[in-house]
Scaffold this motif. Sequence first.
Motif, PDB file in Angstrom:
ATOM      1  N   VAL A 280       0.850  -1.197   0.000  1.00  9.14           N
ATOM      2  CA  VAL A 280       0.000   0.000   0.000  1.00  9.14           C
ATOM      3  C   VAL A 280       0.885   1.245   0.000  1.00  9.14           C
ATOM      4  O   VAL A 280       1.811   1.366   0.810  1.00  9.14           O
ATOM      5  N   ILE A 281       0.628   2.126  -0.954  1.00  8.10           N
ATOM      6  CA  ILE A 281       1.449   3.337  -1.091  1.00  8.10           C
ATOM      7  C   ILE A 281       0.559   4.562  -1.053  1.00  8.10           C
ATOM      8  O   ILE A 281      -0.341   4.716  -1.884  1.00  8.10           O
ATOM      9  N   LYS A 282       0.786   5.424  -0.048  1.00  8.91           N
ATOM     10  CA  LYS A 282       0.094   6.726  -0.051  1.00  8.91           C
ATOM     11  C   LYS A 282       0.974   7.676  -0.852  1.00  8.91           C
ATOM     12  O   LYS A 282       2.139   7.880  -0.534  1.00  8.91           O
ATOM     13  N   LEU A 283       0.420   8.246  -1.912  1.00  4.93           N
ATOM     14  CA  LEU A 283       1.191   9.190  -2.736  1.00  4.93           C
ATOM     15  C   LEU A 283       0.784  10.617  -2.381  1.00  4.93           C
ATOM     16  O   LEU A 283      -0.395  10.984  -2.517  1.00  4.93           O
ATOM     17  N   SER A 284       1.768  11.403  -1.985  1.00  6.08           N
ATOM     18  CA  SER A 284       1.485  12.776  -1.577  1.00  6.08           C
ATOM     19  C   SER A 284       0.668  13.533  -2.631  1.00  6.08           C
ATOM     20  O   SER A 284       0.951  13.449  -3.836  1.00  6.08           O
TER      21      SER A 284
ATOM     22  N   LEU B 115      -5.972   2.002   6.879  1.00 10.87           N
ATOM     23  CA  LEU B 115      -7.146   1.116   6.903  1.00 10.87           C
ATOM     24  C   LEU B 115      -7.142   0.169   5.702  1.00 10.87           C
ATOM     25  O   LEU B 115      -7.508  -1.004   5.805  1.00 10.87           O
ATOM     26  N   ILE B 116      -6.713   0.695   4.571  1.00  9.62           N
ATOM     27  CA  ILE B 116      -6.655  -0.138   3.362  1.00  9.62           C
ATOM     28  C   ILE B 116      -5.567  -1.213   3.519  1.00  9.62           C
ATOM     29  O   ILE B 116      -5.782  -2.382   3.186  1.00  9.62           O
ATOM     30  N   ALA B 117      -4.425  -0.824   4.075  1.00  7.34           N
ATOM     31  CA  ALA B 117      -3.344  -1.796   4.295  1.00  7.34           C
ATOM     32  C   ALA B 117      -3.840  -2.929   5.185  1.00  7.34           C
ATOM     33  O   ALA B 117      -3.543  -4.114   4.968  1.00  7.34           O
ATOM     34  N   GLU B 118      -4.629  -2.569   6.196  1.00  4.84           N
ATOM     35  CA  GLU B 118      -5.202  -3.562   7.111  1.00  4.84           C
ATOM     36  C   GLU B 118      -6.172  -4.469   6.351  1.00  4.84           C
ATOM     37  O   GLU B 118      -6.115  -5.692   6.437  1.00  4.84           O
ATOM     38  N   LYS B 119      -7.044  -3.841   5.591  1.00  2.00           N
ATOM     39  CA  LYS B 119      -8.105  -4.581   4.881  1.00  2.00           C
ATOM     40  C   LYS B 119      -7.543  -5.570   3.857  1.00  2.00           C
ATOM     41  O   LYS B 119      -8.024  -6.695   3.746  1.00  2.00           O
ATOM     42  N   VAL B 120      -6.529  -5.133   3.087  1.00  2.00           N
ATOM     43  CA  VAL B 120      -6.025  -6.020   2.021  1.00  2.00           C
ATOM     44  C   VAL B 120      -4.854  -6.878   2.502  1.00  2.00           C
ATOM     45  O   VAL B 120      -4.222  -7.561   1.727  1.00  2.00           O
ATOM     46  N   ARG B 121      -4.577  -6.805   3.816  1.00  2.00           N
ATOM     47  CA  ARG B 121      -3.463  -7.556   4.418  1.00  2.00           C
ATOM     48  C   ARG B 121      -2.149  -7.285   3.679  1.00  2.00           C
ATOM     49  O   ARG B 121      -1.442  -8.200   3.242  1.00  2.00           O
ATOM     50  N   ALA B 122      -1.868  -6.006   3.523  1.00  2.00           N
ATOM     51  CA  ALA B 122      -0.656  -5.613   2.797  1.00  2.00           C
ATOM     52  C   ALA B 122       0.584  -6.021   3.574  1.00  2.00           C
ATOM     53  O   ALA B 122       0.578  -6.038   4.807  1.00  2.00           O
ATOM     54  N   SER B 123       1.669  -6.309   2.852  1.00  2.00           N
ATOM     55  CA  SER B 123       2.901  -6.644   3.572  1.00  2.00           C
ATOM     56  C   SER B 123       3.650  -5.383   3.991  1.00  2.00           C
ATOM     57  O   SER B 123       4.545  -5.455   4.828  1.00  2.00           O
ATOM     58  N   ALA B 124       3.300  -4.229   3.408  1.00  2.00           N
ATOM     59  CA  ALA B 124       3.929  -2.980   3.854  1.00  2.00           C
ATOM     60  C   ALA B 124       3.052  -1.791   3.479  1.00  2.00           C
ATOM     61  O   ALA B 124       2.261  -1.854   2.531  1.00  2.00           O
ATOM     62  N   PHE B 125       3.211  -0.736   4.253  1.00  2.00           N
ATOM     63  CA  PHE B 125       2.541   0.536   3.986  1.00  2.00           C
ATOM     64  C   PHE B 125       3.644   1.586   3.839  1.00  2.00           C
ATOM     65  O   PHE B 125       4.399   1.850   4.775  1.00  2.00           O
ATOM     66  N   LEU B 126       3.755   2.130   2.617  1.00  2.00           N
ATOM     67  CA  LEU B 126       4.767   3.159   2.353  1.00  2.00           C
ATOM     68  C   LEU B 126       4.050   4.501   2.248  1.00  2.00           C
ATOM     69  O   LEU B 126       3.187   4.678   1.385  1.00  2.00           O
ATOM     70  N   ASN B 127       4.402   5.409   3.137  1.00  2.00           N
ATOM     71  CA  ASN B 127       3.773   6.733   3.097  1.00  2.00           C
ATOM     72  C   ASN B 127       4.722   7.686   2.367  1.00  2.00           C
ATOM     73  O   ASN B 127       5.671   8.209   2.949  1.00  2.00           O
ATOM     74  N   ALA B 128       4.477   7.863   1.067  1.00  2.00           N
ATOM     75  CA  ALA B 128       5.390   8.655   0.230  1.00  2.00           C
ATOM     76  C   ALA B 128       4.947  10.115   0.238  1.00  2.00           C
ATOM     77  O   ALA B 128       3.884  10.457  -0.266  1.00  2.00           O
ATOM     78  N   THR B 129       5.800  10.935   0.821  1.00  2.00           N
ATOM     79  CA  THR B 129       5.375  12.299   1.108  1.00  2.00           C
ATOM     80  C   THR B 129       6.390  13.326   0.585  1.00  2.00           C
ATOM     81  O   THR B 129       7.359  12.961  -0.078  1.00  2.00           O
ATOM     82  N   ASP B 130       6.161  14.616   0.857  1.00  2.00           N
ATOM     83  CA  ASP B 130       7.088  15.606   0.302  1.00  2.00           C
ATOM     84  C   ASP B 130       8.307  15.848   1.203  1.00  2.00           C
ATOM     85  O   ASP B 130       9.168  16.651   0.867  1.00  2.00           O
ATOM     86  N   VAL B 131       8.394  15.177   2.354  1.00  2.00           N
ATOM     87  CA  VAL B 131       9.649  15.190   3.120  1.00  2.00           C
ATOM     88  C   VAL B 131      10.233  13.766   3.092  1.00  2.00           C
ATOM     89  O   VAL B 131       9.514  12.816   2.815  1.00  2.00           O
TER      90      VAL B 131
END
Length: 225
Positions: free
Chosen positions: A6-10, A126-142
């Motif tokens: 799961v990747i959050k894209l800024s 919540l999505i990472a939890e729901k799809v049983r992701a192996s990682a959550f990457l929060n890709a941000t501007d810092v």
Amino acid sequence: MRKRIVIKLSGSLFGLEDTKTLKQFAEFFVKSSKICQPIIIAGGGKIARHYISHARSSGADESTLDELGIEVSRLNARLLIFALQEKAYPHPPTNLKEVANAADSGLIVVTGGLHPGQSTNATAALIAEKVRASAFLNATDVDGVYDSDPRKNKNAKKFKKIPLKNLRSMLVHQDSVAGGYDLMDIVALKVIERSKIKTRILKADVKTLEKAIRGSPEGTEITLV
Ligand code: UTP
């Protein structure tokens, strides 16, 4: 089955004048989809904040403002879907169940926000939890979590790892108003904690994401101890 990431894209990536950056991300996601299944959450960025501040000045209530932010993040998600073409699930899901069904298609899934009262970071957790992701990457501007704001303090120190409880105490004083949620919000941290989601905050650029997916990650890892 390929592992799901799961990747959050800024949201900042979607407000750029150039049209190239998003296409480079799309190419990268298509390439990565051979080894994992990317599930992407688009942020709202400046455009969401622009709409929110306009509507706030006309007296709209906070949950309505959140809904405006969600709509903008969904528009951003659609931009990425267009760039991914047939490799993407064709529309941004609107709730967690739909995200899970979309993920079962095996395609790259791109969504925006889902519920008022939180940020796309919480939605991504919540999505990472729901799809049983192996990682959550929060890709941000810092490029990670610092001990003070690196934009204001040039001696700010970046953490390689940060315990979740320390991050939580850094965030308690943060605003919880539409457009004002920061790096992570409290809802995101709760979900990460309860489901022990492997989470990292890192810079939103293709090279950094590629390293993370290939197992030599940069940025700041959130630890659960
Ligand atoms: P973002 O999470 O994108 O905020 O959502 P942001 O500050 O622009 O984050 P970056 O820049 O992408 O990292 C924009 C706004 O949309 C509403 C909130 O008001 C949020 O501040 N929103 C978003 C929700 O209410 N629920 C959601 O699930 C997502």
